[in-house]
Design a protein around this motif. Structure first.
Motif, PDB file in Angstrom:
ATOM      1  N   THR A  27      15.201  -0.061   2.692  1.00  0.00           N
ATOM      2  CA  THR A  27      14.909   0.434   1.352  1.00  0.00           C
ATOM      3  C   THR A  27      13.903   1.564   1.390  1.00  0.00           C
ATOM      4  O   THR A  27      14.040   2.545   0.668  1.00  0.00           O
ATOM      5  N   SER A  52       0.473   4.212 -10.980  1.00  0.00           N
ATOM      6  CA  SER A  52       1.804   3.680 -10.710  1.00  0.00           C
ATOM      7  C   SER A  52       2.815   4.472 -11.519  1.00  0.00           C
ATOM      8  O   SER A  52       2.601   4.789 -12.683  1.00  0.00           O
ATOM      9  N   THR A 109       1.931   4.353  -6.681  1.00  0.00           N
ATOM     10  CA  THR A 109       2.932   3.346  -6.308  1.00  0.00           C
ATOM     11  C   THR A 109       4.133   3.485  -7.228  1.00  0.00           C
ATOM     12  O   THR A 109       4.000   3.796  -8.395  1.00  0.00           O
ATOM     13  N   TYR A 110       5.297   3.222  -6.681  1.00  0.00           N
ATOM     14  CA  TYR A 110       6.512   3.381  -7.474  1.00  0.00           C
ATOM     15  C   TYR A 110       7.560   2.439  -6.957  1.00  0.00           C
ATOM     16  O   TYR A 110       7.466   1.900  -5.871  1.00  0.00           O
ATOM     17  N   GLU A 111       8.543   2.264  -7.762  1.00  0.00           N
ATOM     18  CA  GLU A 111       9.633   1.366  -7.406  1.00  0.00           C
ATOM     19  C   GLU A 111      10.850   2.220  -7.108  1.00  0.00           C
ATOM     20  O   GLU A 111      11.436   2.801  -8.031  1.00  0.00           O
ATOM     21  N   PRO A 135       5.631   2.980  -1.771  1.00  0.00           N
ATOM     22  CA  PRO A 135       6.636   2.159  -2.473  1.00  0.00           C
ATOM     23  C   PRO A 135       6.126   0.750  -2.672  1.00  0.00           C
ATOM     24  O   PRO A 135       5.418   0.198  -1.829  1.00  0.00           O
ATOM     25  N   GLN A 136       6.550   0.178  -3.792  1.00  0.00           N
ATOM     26  CA  GLN A 136       5.974  -1.111  -4.159  1.00  0.00           C
ATOM     27  C   GLN A 136       6.412  -2.237  -3.273  1.00  0.00           C
ATOM     28  O   GLN A 136       5.700  -3.229  -3.111  1.00  0.00           O
ATOM     29  N   CYS A 137       7.604  -2.084  -2.706  1.00  0.00           N
ATOM     30  CA  CYS A 137       8.051  -3.184  -1.848  1.00  0.00           C
ATOM     31  C   CYS A 137       7.185  -3.310  -0.611  1.00  0.00           C
ATOM     32  O   CYS A 137       7.180  -4.349   0.061  1.00  0.00           O
ATOM     33  N   GLU A 184      14.361   1.762  -9.090  1.00  0.00           N
ATOM     34  CA  GLU A 184      14.527   2.251 -10.467  1.00  0.00           C
ATOM     35  C   GLU A 184      15.028   3.673 -10.476  1.00  0.00           C
ATOM     36  O   GLU A 184      15.873   4.053 -11.273  1.00  0.00           O
ATOM     37  N   GLN A 205       6.476   4.950 -13.111  1.00  0.00           N
ATOM     38  CA  GLN A 205       7.640   4.201 -13.559  1.00  0.00           C
ATOM     39  C   GLN A 205       8.573   5.111 -14.312  1.00  0.00           C
ATOM     40  O   GLN A 205       8.168   6.126 -14.847  1.00  0.00           O
ATOM     41  N   SER A 226      14.303   5.219   0.137  1.00  0.00           N
ATOM     42  CA  SER A 226      13.442   5.641  -0.969  1.00  0.00           C
ATOM     43  C   SER A 226      12.930   7.052  -0.779  1.00  0.00           C
ATOM     44  O   SER A 226      12.417   7.649  -1.704  1.00  0.00           O
TER      45      SER A 226
END
Lengths: 287, 559
Positions: free
Chosen positions: B172, B547, B110-112, B18-20, B115, B549, B176
């Motif tokens: 988070t 990544s 990587t992902y958010e 995860p991007q965070c 979203e 999205q 996630s």
């Protein structure tokens, strides 16, 4: 090497020769022309009368139609003559057969009531449907009708049962139906319902009832066969003469050809027959 | 998941980051590993790993270390499996997978998570976490216990007590976990409906690796996430996700499908007008969207209907409309008469049997005479009828359209009658003709064996059969012509009604709300995933970095 033994036509013993070896007894079991028939000329001539009889019937039918179309023959006359001939033929048919009694027993499965019913059906439906038949093909051109009639009568000749034992192309119902179809086509060309009725009834008589009578006659009096052929032939020829001479001449020629030339041809070709029979044929079951 | 044989795997391992995480402090990584699909999901990071609750959750295990910006340090590997993630001096992410002290090639994605959360396509019913756990475990027993534990852990105590200990990041990250399901789950559902899912272009300059997750129909099912890549071009990479019908989908990245969860098209309820708005088994996001669709549709319907009603109610529009309809109907009747008279003659040069054509023509003319009488009766009430039926516009314009269709049907009922007469007569004639043709040839139909046999007929049967055959044959053109003419007329009426039907169907089925959302590109509608290739990290160049999205659906597939 073993002493040479007599070669036998088997494969389950080792005979120290090739599998496809045959000694001098090759083709010994061949037989030629086992079941050919020897034809006698006059027998064949007599037998070919069946075909010409049918052709004559067809021609007579067409001539009757032409007469009615030209108003030479009136419908009532035809009806009356048909009726009388039917009655006569029926009585003769029903006479006890002198030669073989077993025959009459076999053929008497139809009672008089059955025959009466058949007669009623024929006449009733013809009479009832004759107004419909008369106007059936009004809008179709005459040429089409004549062409269809010709084709149907040819089909009748082609599929007719001429007495051969087992011929593949024979279909009794098809020949009769074709003839009836042709008769309806012709009947629709006439002008009154009576004419149509007469035509249809006459067609039934000459194509459906007459062969029965003829068969019975042939079985009881074999000698009547050639007489019948000649009689019918002459009648048709004379009738054709009144209508058109080329047609009559053609008819005569066809008659002669079928009755005299064809048998001669057949018997002349007999010596050339070369049928081979042997143990390789398919087995036929005879019980 | 204790023994992991990395040696015999021929597929690449995929690490989901995860991007965070990239902005947080160095920490330990916890997550899920699934060997069958070779996926590793980093779900949590903690500053300390001494929480018992964490350990209690057997499925979440220690994965490795996040090193932040520091240079790579070899962390203590007490297990034979370790992931190291760090940022190199260019700020690019690097990731390394160590197993049995050997480097294993892997792919880092990587992902958010946020979203994926927002989109209603990706959310699921209330038991989503349970679903996750169930899919991880092999048996049902573990499901409930672990689910309870984790539920409690996640929602109960975690939010209050652990929140201090674990940062927002960790929360988070924990959440996630479930978000990863839903792309695939959704793809699964869509795969069932649209076999070729969305394809998005992926720039893959020089990559030849593949992300392959295969699936089978058996119990060990994995769902394929198939991304093909080519050398130089921009290719469409269809994401094909297949799934099994069983319940045992055993990885967080797999899609589970079952017969109970009817996630059909999440954006559109493809049903008739009586859709079950109270369908509670679906997920809340989709459900909400469906409800909005239905309400909006009904609202538009009603508005249009009321508009039409007001239009019709003004003055005596109804009466003029009725007069117009009546005169049209009479005109049609007159035209039919002309047509019949034409048929009774010699139509188009064809020669019909005059008796029959006259008979049939007179028969149909009498029918038209009766019809005209009926129209005269209808004339007086037609205006009132239209007025009252326009009141139903309150319920929606589709109702009005339906009523209009019915009125049209009653106005053209004579055409229907004619068609039925002519069709039956023709059919009867053809049937009789075929049967008699068989008799003509001396054959008959064997009903038992369903074939044609030869038959011996009696002489009178033959005679009668041939007679009827001839008659029917010569009467066939007449009947056929009448049949063709009336069928064509009926077809015209049917086309008209079909158009009205289509209009009604469009009114009933447009997903208005979904289209509005799509126009505004709202994140509720995010329904796909795009993979972009990141530049390779300096220190571990042999892994592929992607990544993930969210992307949006094409408008065509909304409908």
């Amino acid at each position: 090497m073993a002493a040479p033994r007599r070669w036998k036509k088997i494969l389950y013993e080792d005979q120290s020769v090739d599998d496809n070896y045959v000694d001098s007894s090759f083709l010994d079991e061949l037989k030629k022309n086992l079941c050919t028939r020897k034809y006698d000329y006059w027998t064949v001539v007599r037998a070919s009368g069946v075909v010409t009889q049918q052709i004559s019937s067809v021609c007579i039918f067409v001539i009757v139609f032409i007469y009615m179309d030209n108003k030479i023959l009136s419908a009532e006359n035809l009806c009356i003559s048909v009726l009388t001939m039917t009655v006569l033929g029926y009585i003769i048919n029903k006479l006890p057969v002198r030669k073989s009694l077993s025959f009459s027993e076999k053929s008497s499965s139809r009672t008089i009531l059955d025959d009466l019913k058949t007669l009623l059906i024929f006449t009733g439906f013809s009479y009832g449907l004759s107004p419909v038949l008369v106007s059936l093909t009004e809008t179709i051109s005459t040429d089409t009708i004549y062409a269809m009639t010709t084709i149907m009568l040819l089909a009748n000749l082609l599929f007719h049962d001429y007495g051969a034992t087992e011929a593949a192309i024979v279909s009794q119902s098809l020949s009769l139906n074709a003839a009836l179809f042709a008769s309806v086509c012709l009947a629709s060309r006439l002008h009154t319902p009576w004419h149509a009725f007469a035509t249809v009834t006459f067609a039934v008589q000459i194509f459906a009832v007459w062969p029965v009578f003829k068969r019975n006659l042939m079985q009881s009096i074999p000698a009547s066969q050639p007489v019948l052929t000649v009689l019918l032939g002459m009648f048709a020829f004379l009738a054709l003469l009144t209508v058109s001479i080329p047609a009559a001449i053609l008819f005569g020629l066809v008659h002669l050809f079928i009755n005299f030339v064809c048998p001669a041809w057949l018997t002349s070709l007999q010596p050339y027959k070369n049928n081979i029979y042997g143990p390789w044929d398919e087995a036929t079951i005879n019980d | 998941m204790d023994s992991m044989s990395v040696e015999d795997s021929t597929e690449l391992w995929k690490v989901f980051v995860p991007q965070c995480l990239l902005n947080s402090q160095p920490a330990d990584l916890l997550g899920l590993i699934h060997t069958k699909t070779h996926c590793i999901c980093i779900t949590a990071s903690s500053f300390s790993i001494q929480s018992d609750a964490l350990k209690a959750a057997q499925t979440i295990q220690y994965l490795g270390k996040w090193h932040g910006h520091l240079k790579k340090l070899r962390g203590s590997t007490n297990k034979n499996f370790c992931i190291d993630v760090w940022l190199d001096k260019f700020g690019l992410i690097n990731c390394q997978l160590l197993a049995d002290s050997k480097f294993v090639p892997c792919t880092c994605i990587t992902y958010e998570p946020g979203e994926f959360l927002k989109s209603c396509c990706f959310t699921n019913q209330k038991g989503h976490l349970r679903t996750l756990i169930r899919s991880l475990a092999d048996t049902e027993q573990k499901v409930d216990t672990m689910g309870k534990e984790l539920d409690f852990w996640m929602y109960g105590q975690v939010s209050e007590e652990k929140q201090r200990m674990m940062g927002r990041v960790w929360m988070t990250l924990l959440h996630s976990l479930m978000y990863l399901y839903w792309p695939f789950r959704y793809f699964l559902a869509l795969e069932r409906n649209f076999p070729n899912l969305l394809g998005k272009a992926m720039h893959v300059p020089s990559v030849t690796s593949q992300l392959l997750v295969r699936s089978s129909q058996n119990e060990q099912v994995t769902s394929p996430l198939l991304v093909r890549s080519s050398q130089n071009e921009q290719v469409t990479s269809p994401l094909l996700v297949r799934s099994s019908q069983n319940e045992q989908v055993t990885s967080p990245l797999l899609v589970r499908s079952s017969q109970n969860e009817q996630v059909t098209s999440p954006l559109l309820v493809r049903s008739s007008q009586n859709e079950n708005v109270g369908y509670t088994a679906g997920n809340t996001g989709l459900h909400k969207m469906r409800c909005m669709n239905v309400y909006l549709r009904q609202a538009i319907d009603t508005v249009l209907g009321i508009l039409l009603m007001l239009y019709l109610m003004q003055g005596d529009r109804c009466d003029t409309l009725a007069m117009a309809l009546h005169s049209w109907a009479e005109h049609v009747a007159g035209e039919l008469k002309v047509l019949l008279n034409w048929l009774m003659g010699a139509p188009a040069g064809l020669k019909l049997n005059s008796q029959l054509t006259h008979f049939m023509g007179h028969f149909f003319l009498y029918h038209i005479y009766l019809w005209k009488g009926y129209l005269y009766l209808l004339k007086s009430i037609l205006g009132q009828l239209i007025w009252y039926s326009s009141i139903t516009g309150i319920l929606g314009m589709s109702i009005q359209l339906a009523l209009f269709q019915d009125i049209l049907s009653t106005l053209t009922i004579h055409i229907y009658c004619f068609y039925v007469y002519a069709a039956r007569l023709y059919r009867l004639q053809v049937y009789a003709l075929s049967s008699l043709w068989r008799l003509f040839r001396g054959k008959k139909w064997n009903v038992l064996r369903q074939r044609i046999d030869s038959a011996v007929y009696d002489v009178d049967q033959l005679f009668l059969g041939t007679l009827m055959f001839t008659i029917l044959l010569f009467l066939l053109p007449t009947t056929a012509l009448y049949y063709v003419v009336f069928t064509l007329l009926r077809l015209v009426v049917l086309i008209l009604q079909g158009l009205l039907n289509k209009l009604r169907a469009v009114l009933n089925m447009i997903p208005v709300w979904s289209i509005c959302l799509w126009c505004t590109k709202s994140s509720l509608l995010a329904s796909g995933a795009v993979f972009h290739v990141l530049p390779k990290g300096m220190d571990s160049p042999e892994t592929l970095y992607l990544s993930m999205q969210v992307s949006f659906y094409h408008i065509g597939s909304l409908i």
